[in-house]
Design an enzyme around this catalytic site. Structure first.
Site, PDB file in Angstrom:
ATOM      1  N   ASP A   1       0.842  -1.195   0.000  1.00  0.00           N
ATOM      2  CA  ASP A   1       0.000   0.000   0.000  1.00  0.00           C
ATOM      3  C   ASP A   1       0.876   1.242   0.000  1.00  0.00           C
ATOM      4  OD1 ASP A   1      -2.190  -1.655   0.176  1.00  0.00           O
ATOM      5  OD2 ASP A   1      -2.351  -1.474   2.353  1.00  0.00           O
ATOM      6  N   GLU A   2       0.267   2.345  -0.373  1.00  0.00           N
ATOM      7  CA  GLU A   2       0.992   3.632  -0.452  1.00  0.00           C
ATOM      8  C   GLU A   2       1.677   3.960   0.885  1.00  0.00           C
ATOM      9  OE1 GLU A   2       1.061   7.457   1.034  1.00  0.00           O
ATOM     10  OE2 GLU A   2      -0.928   6.558   1.099  1.00  0.00           O
TER      11      GLU A   2
END
Ligand code: URA
Length: 231
Positions: free
Chosen positions: A106-107
């Site tokens: 994920d970011e």
């Protein structure tokens, strides 16, 4: 391998451009200029490559394997939507040579991200059949007790699934830090497992993917690795 093909495979540009670099005597291999574009070259024997006086990165051929210490605030995508791409942390030449991430982070997740141009390796590492363990350091919003580990290892339901998903290992380092190992790679899996166990992920860091760890790579740094050496 023909020298001109080798330079193309290194991502230095078109056949025409590589030929002119060679003809103009601008490329040196292991310290010696090679001016014959048909010269045969053993990729494994190339230790240094120079364009004029500039040292160029030597990309292992035909496949290369990259271990990146992903920083927060980067998307694992060639077409990021809201944040810069993890690929912007790597030299453009690797991107031209077809590099892909091995799964996604994920970011806001940090830590070990593997990338390669070897599709078979990528498939092996991400296929559920091969059960490659991934170890995460999870910072929890709420203080947790030991029973959360038993719950995660016993299996929790992710809301869209009919079967439970089990952690391979779970251990509390302190009341707000969980070390969790999983061998699946479902969408937001760690965050969803922790939520299913009644807590919330505040920060997520991948410490290991299979046998590969960050060693002393700083955030944003990367290195090539040899998948055979670690296995
Ligand atoms: N699980 C998540 O929830 N996020 C990640 O980035 C990786 C695993």
């Amino acid at each position: 391998m023909q020298f001109i093909k080798y330079l193309q495979a290194q991502g230095l540009g078109s056949r025409k451009l590589c030929r002119s670099l060679i003809d103009d005597g601008r490329i040196a291999v292991n310290g010696g200029v090679i001016e014959d574009d048909k010269a045969e070259i053993d990729p494994a024997a190339v230790h240094s490559l120079h364009l004029d006086d500039e040292a160029l990165m030597v990309v292992p051929l035909p496949f290369f394997y990259v271990l990146l210490h992903k920083k927060g605030g980067y998307e694992t995508s060639h077409k990021p939507q809201h944040h810069p791409s993890v690929f912007s942390l790597l030299p453009d030449r690797l991107c031209l040579l077809g590099i892909q991430a091995v799964g996604r982070l994920d970011e806001d997740t940090t830590g070990v991200l593997l990338l390669t141009n070897d599709g078979a390796f990528n498939h092996r590492m991400t296929s559920p059949k091969h059960k490659v363990p991934k170890r995460y350091r999870v910072t929890l919003k709420h203080a947790a007790a030991e029973d959360v580990c038993a719950e995660l290892m016993g299996g929790v339901f992710l809301h869209d699934d009919e079967e439970t998903v089990c952690a391979d290992a779970a251990e509390l380092a302190d009341s707000h830090t969980l070390i969790l190992t999983i061998s699946q790679g479902r969408y937001h899996q760690v965050k969803r497992m922790v939520a299913a166990a009644g807590n919330r992920v505040e920060a997520l860091h991948r410490e290991a993917f299979g046998p590969w760890t960050l060693a002393d790579l700083a955030p944003g740094e990367w290195c090539f690795f040899n998948p055979d050496a670690a296995a």
